[in-house]
Structure formats: structure tokens, C-alpha cells
Design a protein around this motif. Structure first.
Motif, PDB file in Angstrom:
ATOM      1  N   GLY A  49       0.813  -1.215   0.000  1.00  0.00           N
ATOM      2  CA  GLY A  49       0.000   0.000   0.000  1.00  0.00           C
ATOM      3  C   GLY A  49       0.845   1.263   0.000  1.00  0.00           C
ATOM      4  N   VAL A  50       1.903   1.261   0.802  1.00  0.00           N
ATOM      5  CA  VAL A  50       2.793   2.428   0.857  1.00  0.00           C
ATOM      6  C   VAL A  50       3.478   2.609  -0.493  1.00  0.00           C
ATOM      7  CG1 VAL A  50       4.893   3.358   1.910  1.00  0.00           C
ATOM      8  CG2 VAL A  50       3.139   2.312   3.352  1.00  0.00           C
ATOM      9  N   LEU A  51       3.918   1.526  -1.098  1.00  0.00           N
ATOM     10  CA  LEU A  51       4.571   1.601  -2.398  1.00  0.00           C
ATOM     11  C   LEU A  51       3.609   2.120  -3.469  1.00  0.00           C
ATOM     12  CD1 LEU A  51       6.984   1.077  -4.248  1.00  0.00           C
ATOM     13  CD2 LEU A  51       6.202  -1.293  -4.431  1.00  0.00           C
ATOM     14  N   LEU A  52       2.405   1.570  -3.524  1.00  0.00           N
ATOM     15  CA  LEU A  52       1.428   2.003  -4.517  1.00  0.00           C
ATOM     16  C   LEU A  52       1.062   3.474  -4.319  1.00  0.00           C
ATOM     17  CD1 LEU A  52      -0.382   1.352  -6.911  1.00  0.00           C
ATOM     18  CD2 LEU A  52      -2.083   0.464  -5.291  1.00  0.00           C
ATOM     19  N   PRO A  87       2.395   8.199   2.284  1.00  0.00           N
ATOM     20  CA  PRO A  87       0.985   8.324   2.654  1.00  0.00           C
ATOM     21  C   PRO A  87       0.718   8.900   4.037  1.00  0.00           C
ATOM     22  CG  PRO A  87       1.647   6.027   2.707  1.00  0.00           C
ATOM     23  CD  PRO A  87       2.807   6.806   2.161  1.00  0.00           C
ATOM     24  N   PHE A  88       1.647   8.762   4.957  1.00  0.00           N
ATOM     25  CA  PHE A  88       1.377   9.191   6.330  1.00  0.00           C
ATOM     26  C   PHE A  88       2.378  10.246   6.776  1.00  0.00           C
ATOM     27  CE2 PHE A  88      -0.043   4.728   5.992  1.00  0.00           C
ATOM     28  CZ  PHE A  88      -1.390   4.933   6.212  1.00  0.00           C
ATOM     29  N   LEU A  90      -5.234  -1.799   0.975  1.00  0.00           N
ATOM     30  CA  LEU A  90      -3.883  -2.200   1.356  1.00  0.00           C
ATOM     31  C   LEU A  90      -3.378  -1.481   2.603  1.00  0.00           C
ATOM     32  CD1 LEU A  90      -2.256  -2.320  -2.183  1.00  0.00           C
ATOM     33  CD2 LEU A  90      -2.815  -4.280  -0.728  1.00  0.00           C
ATOM     34  N   LEU A  91      -3.863  -0.266   2.832  1.00  0.00           N
ATOM     35  CA  LEU A  91      -3.397   0.511   3.981  1.00  0.00           C
ATOM     36  C   LEU A  91      -4.376   0.484   5.160  1.00  0.00           C
ATOM     37  CD1 LEU A  91      -1.771   3.592   2.217  1.00  0.00           C
ATOM     38  CD2 LEU A  91      -0.644   1.619   3.263  1.00  0.00           C
ATOM     39  N   ASN A  92      -5.284  -0.455   5.157  1.00  0.00           N
ATOM     40  CA  ASN A  92      -6.212  -0.588   6.282  1.00  0.00           C
ATOM     41  C   ASN A  92      -5.401  -0.834   7.554  1.00  0.00           C
ATOM     42  OD1 ASN A  92      -8.072  -1.782   8.235  1.00  0.00           O
ATOM     43  ND2 ASN A  92      -9.509  -1.799   6.545  1.00  0.00           N
TER      44      ASN A  92
END
Length: 76
Positions: free
Chosen positions: A2-5, A14-15, A43-45
Motif C-alpha cells: 500500500g505504501v509503495l502504490l 501516505p502518512f 492495502l493501507l487498512n
């Protein structure tokens, strides 16, 4: 993943803080395609029990459509 995408999509992480990570506070710098935003959110849940497995990810329509599109560009 998720971080990569997210990073590849928005060219930033993202954060902003550890608290954002723990709270699942996710902000998009602009409105992305609905399918990619859905995938990033899945993915980032913050709850690892809710995040999709690799088996679920490869069955997602966004992954399948983009895989097919990429394969059509390869001259085999």
C-alpha cells in the motif's frame, strides 16, 4: 504494498506521522481513479485482519485490467 502504490501514485509518502498510521488517517493530495483509491485504502487498512491477502489482490479487477493492458504492450 500500500505504501509503495501510494508513493508511486502520488510521489509522496501516505502518512505524515506515526499517529496517522495508527489511526489509519489517509489523505490523498488529489482525487485519484476510483479503482486505485479503493486498492490503496484496502492495502493501507490499519487492521491487519481486514487487509487483503495476495490471493485476493491478484483477483481484483484493477490488478487484472492493468496486468492485461501491460501484457498487451509486450511484443512476445
Amino acid at each position: 504494498l500500500g505504501v509503495l502504490l501510494y508513493t508511486l501514485t502520488f510521489k509522496e509518502v501516505p502518512f505524515r506521522s506515526a499517529r496517522d498510521v495508527l489511526d489509519g488517517r489517509l489523505r490523498f493530495p488529489f482525487t485519484p481513479n476510483e479503482d486505485i483509491s479503493r486498492m490503496i485504502r484496502m492495502l493501507l487498512n490499519p487492521d491487519p485482519n481486514v487487509r487483503p491477502t495476495a490471493e485476493i489482490i491478484v483477483q481484483d479487477r484493477w490488478i487484472i485490467d492493468n496486468y492485461r493492458r501491460a501484457m498487451s504492450l509486450i511484443d512476445l
